[in-house]
Design an enzyme around this catalytic site. Structure first.
Site, PDB file in Angstrom:
ATOM      1  N   LYS A  57       0.853  -1.183   0.000  1.00 47.98           N
ATOM      2  CA  LYS A  57       0.000   0.000   0.000  1.00 47.98           C
ATOM      3  C   LYS A  57       0.893   1.238   0.000  1.00 47.98           C
ATOM      4  O   LYS A  57       1.934   1.251   0.703  1.00 47.98           O
ATOM      5  CB  LYS A  57      -0.894  -0.033   1.243  1.00 47.98           C
ATOM      6  CG  LYS A  57      -1.971   1.052   1.289  1.00 47.98           C
ATOM      7  CD  LYS A  57      -2.883   0.848   2.510  1.00 47.98           C
ATOM      8  CE  LYS A  57      -4.018   1.840   2.570  1.00 47.98           C
ATOM      9  NZ  LYS A  57      -4.920   1.617   3.722  1.00 47.98           N
TER      10      LYS A  57
ATOM     11  N   SER B  34      -9.920  -1.051   6.749  1.00 46.49           N
ATOM     12  CA  SER B  34      -9.337  -0.885   5.415  1.00 46.49           C
ATOM     13  C   SER B  34      -8.570  -2.071   4.860  1.00 46.49           C
ATOM     14  O   SER B  34      -8.168  -2.037   3.692  1.00 46.49           O
ATOM     15  CB  SER B  34      -8.433   0.332   5.391  1.00 46.49           C
ATOM     16  OG  SER B  34      -9.219   1.482   5.255  1.00 46.49           O
TER      17      SER B  34
ATOM     18  N   SER C 280      -9.782   1.378   2.556  1.00 46.19           N
ATOM     19  CA  SER C 280      -8.934   2.175   1.711  1.00 46.19           C
ATOM     20  C   SER C 280      -7.836   1.417   0.985  1.00 46.19           C
ATOM     21  O   SER C 280      -7.258   1.951   0.028  1.00 46.19           O
ATOM     22  CB  SER C 280      -8.274   3.276   2.538  1.00 46.19           C
ATOM     23  OG  SER C 280      -7.448   2.702   3.542  1.00 46.19           O
TER      24      SER C 280
END
Ligand code: GLN
Length: 509
Positions: A75, A174, A150
């Site tokens: 990420k 997330s 996310s």
């Protein structure tokens, strides 16, 4: 299906070269990512260089480690030395970290090959990856749907076979929510189990890093590599983490499981039915399963949307145009700060900063931030009471399957509700995992969530293995994301392409 464990096994034994594995994954990214947009940056030469080192180690008779040659996506809020780390925000434009996050060091030390940095909601604020400053990611099961967020880029990259494993961060759901929407396994470990040194902070009392994988065993393998004390993170747990993999197939005989009404109510019919089927599967495997209520879970969402923005408003104060990335000049320092932050942050981030600043402001602090802290304690106490009667809890991960792109962006409240079932374990700091169960009527993945008390990862993942083994399962994404033999990816194989228009073609494999 080829797993990370299979790749590492083949590379370690010299059966297969890490460079070939990396090349196959990088080629797949080249072909598919134009349509899916999982990656914000791909480091082809860096990945091939790392893979070559792995191959050299094998040739020299050294063991490169448990993730030898496994392609991993990160990420883009995890610092990587020498490659951009943007948090999907314009405000970090041009910033290149001078150091690696601890998890990145640990992955490399275990032989993993980092293929790239994945798309996300800006500063991890969101549930659909649509709040990225660089455009959304599409769900590989249906590109007109969101991948969740996310950490949507990481979830979609693993689901589509562009990486065998990925890391995300989970502040309110997330990792688990995008894992559920993309049909992969996503684990939020106990707060403090995985070092956050080098994770760009969103809400520091909640943030935790964890794995995405195509199987529970792969998630356990990755957890073992990244868990452990780190003196550079003051919230890191001092003791060494318990071994997870060794006991993964021990089953759930005699384990007490509570199915939590509040973690199911309001979910769509197919999500509710997945949770009851998973409960039956656990009972069949010898667990004693009972339904229960934890009414305090209902406080979670409201408490979270005061606490997380409050912490974010403080953490994001550092983006002032002086120290990192973007600067928009002005006649004096304050004007420069304002111009930089106005241009650099997106709407959702601005909304959080305003909410958080308000909740912390004098005269309102007790009524908002103080109340939310009290609610957090009520949630913690309620979980503590539940864990006197149960070893594990079961519920849904997300209330619905993946929603259409654009569906919730105009209504922040409906977006926030996507995390109603995941937020309570963040408030408590407890581990929780999302396991794919089946596909719903719309052909999209449906998942269930298993929760445990602090440090219960070994038991949580054991139960997750039982659920995984009994699940009808989620078929890999549509035809053109996969080789014709139906495997998800991994070992060198013939390249697969998207449609001539560059868009993925729909339909079963
Ligand atoms: N969707 C939640 C939020 O927007 C959770 C985000 C996260 O876990 N990073 O805050």
């Amino acid at each position: 299906m080829t797993t990370a464990a299979d790749i590492a096994g083949s590379v370690r034994s010299g059966q297969c070269s890490a460079v070939d594995v990396a090349t196959a994954h990088l080629d797949r990214i080249d072909q598919l990512d134009r349509s899916l947009h999982c990656f914000l940056s791909v480091d082809r030469s860096g990945a091939l260089g790392e893979a070559e080192l792995v191959d050299r180690a094998v040739a020299a008779g050294r063991d490169p480690g448990p993730l030898a040659g496994v392609p991993v996506a990160l990420k883009d809020n995890l610092c990587t030395r020498g490659t951009p780390t943007t948090c999907a925000s314009r405000i970090l434009d041009g910033w290149v970290p001078p150091y690696d996050a601890t998890v990145v060091e640990l992955l490399r030390r275990a032989g993993a090959v980092v293929v790239g940095k994945t798309n996300m909601d800006e500063f991890a604020m969101g549930s659909s990856t649509e709040h990225s400053a660089f455009g959304p990611t599409c769900n590989p099961h249906d590109p007109s749907r969101v991948p969740g967020g996310s950490s949507g880029g990481s979830a979609a990259a693993v689901a589509s076979g562009m990486a065998a494993l990925a890391l995300g961060s989970d502040t309110g759901g997330s990792i688990r929510q995008p894992a559920a929407l993309c049909g992969v396994v996503g684990l939020k470990p106990t707060y403090g189990m995985v070092s956050r040194y080098g994770l760009v902070a969103f809400a520091s009392s909640l943030d935790q890093i964890g794995p995405f994988a195509t199987s529970v065993a792969d998630a356990a393998l990755m957890l073992e590599v990244i868990a452990g004390h780190d003196p550079r993170d003051s919230t890191s747990i001092p003791s060494s983490p318990a071994a997870v993999l060794a006991r993964l197939s021990d089953g759930v005989q005699g384990v007490r499981v509570g199915v939590v009404d509040e973690l199911v109510e309001g979910a769509s019919a197919e999500v509710v039915s997945a949770v009851s089927s998973a409960a039956e599967a656990l009972a069949k495997a010898g667990a004693s399963v009972e339904s229960t209520r934890i009414p305090a879970c209902r406080l979670g969402l409201s408490a979270y949307y005061l606490l997380a923005p409050a912490e974010a408003s403080s953490n994001l104060a550092r983006y002032d145009g002086v120290r990192y990335g973007l600067r928009v000049d002005g006649p004096d320092v304050e004007a420069m700060n304002v111009a930089t932050r106005t241009a650099g942050f997106g709407d959702e981030v601005k909304r959080r900063i305003m909410l958080g600043t308000f909740a912390l402001s004098s005269g309102y602090y007790d009524a908002y931030y103080g109340q939310a802290q009290k609610a957090r304690t009520v949630v913690l106490d309620a979980f503590a009471a539940a864990y006197e009667r149960f070893d594990l809890l079961l519920g849904a991960t997300a209330p619905t399957t993946a929603f259409p792109l654009g569906d919730r962006t105009a209504d922040p409240m409906s977006m926030y509700l996507s995390d109603v079932f995941t937020i309570p374990s963040n408030l408590a700091g407890h581990p929780a995992v999302s396991v794919p169960w089946t596909t719903g009527g719309d052909g999209l993945p449906v998942a269930v969530q298993l929760l445990g008390p602090a440090l219960a990862e070994p038991l949580v993942l054991r139960a997750a293995s039982v659920v995984e083994a009994s699940a009808p399962g989620v078929p890999p994404p549509c035809g053109d994301f996969l080789p014709s033999d139906g495997t998800r990816s991994a070992l060198p194989r013939q390249a697969v392409g998207s449609g001539s228009d560059g868009l993925p073609r729909e339909g079963p494999a």
